[in-house]
Design a protein around this motif. Structure first.
Motif, PDB file in Angstrom:
ATOM      1  N   UNK A 218       0.811  -1.203   0.000  1.00  0.00           N
ATOM      2  CA  UNK A 218       0.000   0.000   0.000  1.00  0.00           C
ATOM      3  C   UNK A 218       0.851   1.263   0.000  1.00  0.00           C
ATOM      4  N   UNK A 219       2.126   1.112   0.030  1.00  0.00           N
ATOM      5  CA  UNK A 219       2.973   2.276   0.229  1.00  0.00           C
ATOM      6  C   UNK A 219       3.841   2.653  -0.938  1.00  0.00           C
ATOM      7  N   UNK A 220       4.942   3.269  -0.561  1.00  0.00           N
ATOM      8  CA  UNK A 220       5.851   3.846  -1.536  1.00  0.00           C
ATOM      9  C   UNK A 220       6.424   2.787  -2.471  1.00  0.00           C
ATOM     10  N   UNK A 221       6.718   1.600  -1.963  1.00  0.00           N
ATOM     11  CA  UNK A 221       7.323   0.561  -2.779  1.00  0.00           C
ATOM     12  C   UNK A 221       6.411   0.160  -3.938  1.00  0.00           C
ATOM     13  N   UNK A 222       5.144  -0.062  -3.661  1.00  0.00           N
ATOM     14  CA  UNK A 222       4.205  -0.438  -4.723  1.00  0.00           C
ATOM     15  C   UNK A 222       4.158   0.639  -5.801  1.00  0.00           C
ATOM     16  N   UNK A 242      -6.999  -4.783  -8.784  1.00  0.00           N
ATOM     17  CA  UNK A 242      -6.009  -4.255  -7.849  1.00  0.00           C
ATOM     18  C   UNK A 242      -5.927  -5.060  -6.555  1.00  0.00           C
ATOM     19  N   UNK A 243      -7.084  -5.522  -6.075  1.00  0.00           N
ATOM     20  CA  UNK A 243      -7.124  -6.188  -4.769  1.00  0.00           C
ATOM     21  C   UNK A 243      -6.351  -7.499  -4.730  1.00  0.00           C
ATOM     22  N   UNK A 244      -6.085  -8.120  -5.894  1.00  0.00           N
ATOM     23  CA  UNK A 244      -5.385  -9.410  -5.880  1.00  0.00           C
ATOM     24  C   UNK A 244      -3.942  -9.275  -6.349  1.00  0.00           C
ATOM     25  N   UNK A 245      -3.488  -8.047  -6.558  1.00  0.00           N
ATOM     26  CA  UNK A 245      -2.120  -7.840  -7.032  1.00  0.00           C
ATOM     27  C   UNK A 245      -1.191  -7.525  -5.872  1.00  0.00           C
ATOM     28  N   UNK A 246      -0.035  -8.148  -5.883  1.00  0.00           N
ATOM     29  CA  UNK A 246       0.972  -7.956  -4.837  1.00  0.00           C
ATOM     30  C   UNK A 246       2.252  -7.429  -5.471  1.00  0.00           C
ATOM     31  N   UNK A 247       2.828  -6.408  -4.856  1.00  0.00           N
ATOM     32  CA  UNK A 247       4.123  -5.899  -5.312  1.00  0.00           C
ATOM     33  C   UNK A 247       5.210  -6.797  -4.722  1.00  0.00           C
ATOM     34  N   UNK A 248       5.668  -7.759  -5.504  1.00  0.00           N
ATOM     35  CA  UNK A 248       6.619  -8.763  -5.028  1.00  0.00           C
ATOM     36  C   UNK A 248       8.056  -8.264  -5.139  1.00  0.00           C
ATOM     37  N   UNK A 249       8.833  -8.502  -4.098  1.00  0.00           N
ATOM     38  CA  UNK A 249      10.260  -8.217  -4.178  1.00  0.00           C
ATOM     39  C   UNK A 249      10.960  -9.324  -4.980  1.00  0.00           C
ATOM     40  N   UNK A 250      11.877  -8.941  -5.843  1.00  0.00           N
ATOM     41  CA  UNK A 250      12.689  -9.919  -6.573  1.00  0.00           C
ATOM     42  C   UNK A 250      13.823 -10.375  -5.663  1.00  0.00           C
ATOM     43  N   UNK A 251      14.609  -9.434  -5.196  1.00  0.00           N
ATOM     44  CA  UNK A 251      15.599  -9.709  -4.162  1.00  0.00           C
ATOM     45  C   UNK A 251      14.909  -9.442  -2.835  1.00  0.00           C
ATOM     46  N   UNK A 254      14.850  -9.118   3.230  1.00  0.00           N
ATOM     47  CA  UNK A 254      15.899  -9.469   4.200  1.00  0.00           C
ATOM     48  C   UNK A 254      17.269  -9.560   3.549  1.00  0.00           C
ATOM     49  N   UNK A 255      17.313  -9.775   2.224  1.00  0.00           N
ATOM     50  CA  UNK A 255      18.585  -9.920   1.524  1.00  0.00           C
ATOM     51  C   UNK A 255      19.110  -8.604   0.961  1.00  0.00           C
ATOM     52  N   UNK A 256      18.261  -7.577   0.961  1.00  0.00           N
ATOM     53  CA  UNK A 256      18.677  -6.284   0.418  1.00  0.00           C
ATOM     54  C   UNK A 256      19.758  -5.659   1.297  1.00  0.00           C
ATOM     55  N   UNK A 257      20.681  -4.963   0.667  1.00  0.00           N
ATOM     56  CA  UNK A 257      21.787  -4.375   1.418  1.00  0.00           C
ATOM     57  C   UNK A 257      21.404  -3.076   2.097  1.00  0.00           C
ATOM     58  N   UNK A 258      20.408  -2.357   1.567  1.00  0.00           N
ATOM     59  CA  UNK A 258      20.007  -1.081   2.152  1.00  0.00           C
ATOM     60  C   UNK A 258      18.592  -0.731   1.718  1.00  0.00           C
ATOM     61  N   UNK A 259      18.089   0.403   2.222  1.00  0.00           N
ATOM     62  CA  UNK A 259      16.725   0.815   1.915  1.00  0.00           C
ATOM     63  C   UNK A 259      16.563   1.192   0.449  1.00  0.00           C
ATOM     64  N   UNK A 260      17.645   1.580  -0.205  1.00  0.00           N
ATOM     65  CA  UNK A 260      17.570   1.906  -1.633  1.00  0.00           C
ATOM     66  C   UNK A 260      17.144   0.679  -2.426  1.00  0.00           C
ATOM     67  N   UNK A 261      17.754  -0.470  -2.129  1.00  0.00           N
ATOM     68  CA  UNK A 261      17.361  -1.706  -2.802  1.00  0.00           C
ATOM     69  C   UNK A 261      15.949  -2.126  -2.397  1.00  0.00           C
ATOM     70  N   UNK A 262      15.621  -1.948  -1.111  1.00  0.00           N
ATOM     71  CA  UNK A 262      14.316  -2.383  -0.624  1.00  0.00           C
ATOM     72  C   UNK A 262      13.172  -1.627  -1.288  1.00  0.00           C
ATOM     73  N   UNK A 263      13.384  -0.380  -1.601  1.00  0.00           N
ATOM     74  CA  UNK A 263      12.324   0.446  -2.171  1.00  0.00           C
ATOM     75  C   UNK A 263      12.481   0.668  -3.670  1.00  0.00           C
ATOM     76  N   UNK A 264      13.449   0.015  -4.278  1.00  0.00           N
ATOM     77  CA  UNK A 264      13.709   0.174  -5.703  1.00  0.00           C
ATOM     78  C   UNK A 264      12.597  -0.486  -6.515  1.00  0.00           C
ATOM     79  N   UNK A 265      11.894   0.293  -7.348  1.00  0.00           N
ATOM     80  CA  UNK A 265      10.832  -0.261  -8.173  1.00  0.00           C
ATOM     81  C   UNK A 265      11.315  -1.314  -9.140  1.00  0.00           C
ATOM     82  N   UNK A 267      13.334  -3.537  -8.396  1.00  0.00           N
ATOM     83  CA  UNK A 267      13.460  -4.756  -7.589  1.00  0.00           C
ATOM     84  C   UNK A 267      12.081  -5.333  -7.299  1.00  0.00           C
ATOM     85  N   UNK A 268      11.144  -5.076  -8.190  1.00  0.00           N
ATOM     86  CA  UNK A 268       9.793  -5.552  -7.942  1.00  0.00           C
ATOM     87  C   UNK A 268       9.048  -5.938  -9.189  1.00  0.00           C
TER      88      UNK A 268
END
Length: 348
Positions: A218-222, A242-251, A254-265, A267-268
């Protein structure tokens, strides 16, 4: 000592005895709605001390495996005022000891001998609640904490504390004592703070995973993922519900090195819920085929069990030609990481 946050049920008698249904939640499945009272309603009845301690009950400490037994916390208590739609600070207890089953049984027997339980039964009867629970539930479900009255600091309603979407049944890490948290994720810090609360919540790892994806979804990452892909549809099936779609992380997070990778579009990837789960546990992946095309692959271990409409997707390609060159390069690097885990999973 760890600082925690706990919600308690509504009470109009200063939590000295049950006050009835007025002001309490009527949501189906909640203890107070089904039984007409909450065990927290005697929390500050200091006429029933045992050896200088108040023995009481906190629902957020009440886990099926008694995970908090033997632990000691400083706990900030709040209550939801449904008339004003606000969370209100009630008190902070500087030292709360969580009881073991043996300790709960011992104090239960003492309170029964001292007729305190008889008084509690009458209190529940007076408000039309289910009084039988006081004599039929295990002692640990009636008394699971103890503290000394001198360790309680009562707070006025001026000490308002807004806890963002916390639920009654979780014991949260209190990182935001007397600080407002606002709905929405307008900054990276707010998103990371919310994730920290989820990780500290007293729920199973499966529930944490579900909550994590809901918050992130629901947030910035999506939003970042949608911006990179150029549309809000499942990258594989083109489903746009929309209700059945999930913004999935590729990496994985827990494996991301920093918040930049965690929120990188880049990476999704937006996926239907079932595909998201397969992708998340590396039973599905995307292999680079040519230029901007990636081939859909499923692990041989699940192919026979997949519905036909998913099986038919195997071998098809998806395009990332809407991505910029830099986004496509980052996406490819993340997919290489995912591919390696997929291959490892297939070899198990």
């Amino acid at each position: 000592m760890e600082e925690k946050i706990a919600r308690i049920c509504w009470n109009d008698n200063n939590w000295k005895k049950p006050s009835g249904e007025y002001g309490k939640s009527q949501n189906e499945g909640l203890f107070e709605a089904e039984n007409g009272f909450g065990f927290e309603e005697w929390l500050f009845d200091f006429d029933t001390l045992v050896d200088g301690y108040k023995y009481a009950f906190l629902q957020p400490v009440n886990t099926t495996n008694h995970a908090h037994a033997g632990r000691r916390y400083a706990i900030h208590l709040y209550v939801y005022d449904k008339f004003r739609s606000e969370n209100i600070s009630i008190a902070k207890i500087a030292s709360v000891e969580c009881l073991t089953e043996k300790e709960a049984k011992s104090v239960y027997d003492k309170l029964h001998q001292n007729s305190v339980l008889d008084t509690m039964v009458r209190d529940v009867e007076n408000v039309g609640g289910n009084k039988s629970l006081l004599t039929t539930l295990p002692p640990i479900n009636c008394f699971n904490v103890r503290f000394k009255p001198q360790d309680v600091k009562f707070l006025s309603t001026a000490d308002f504390h807004s806890f963002h979407e916390l639920t009654r049944y979780n014991l949260y890490e209190n990182k935001h004592y007397l600080k407002q948290l606002y709905v929405g994720f307008n900054s990276e810090d707010q998103l990371l703070d919310d994730v920290t609360e989820i990780m500290n919540a007293d729920v199973s790892n499966t529930e944490k995973e579900t909550l994590m994806k809901a918050r992130i979804g629901q947030g910035k990452y999506r939003k970042n993922v949608i911006d990179v892909w150029g549309s809000e549809v499942c990258a594989v099936t083109l489903n746009s519900i929309r209700e059945v779609l999930v913004a999935s992380h590729i990496k994985a997070w827990k494996d991301c090195t920093d918040s930049t990778e965690r929120l990188d579009g880049a990476n999704g990837i937006l996926l239907e819920a079932t595909l998201d789960k397969l992708f998340d546990v590396h039973l599905m992946t995307l292999f680079h085929k040519k230029k901007s095309e990636f081939e859909i692959r499923f692990s041989p271990s699940v192919m026979s069990e997949l519905p036909k409409y998913y099986k038919d997707l195997a071998g098809f390609s998806i395009s990332i030609d809407r991505m910029s060159n830099d986004e496509a390069a980052r996406f490819s690097r993340y997919m290489e990481h995912h591919n390696a885990l997929f291959k490892s999973k297939c070899e198990e």
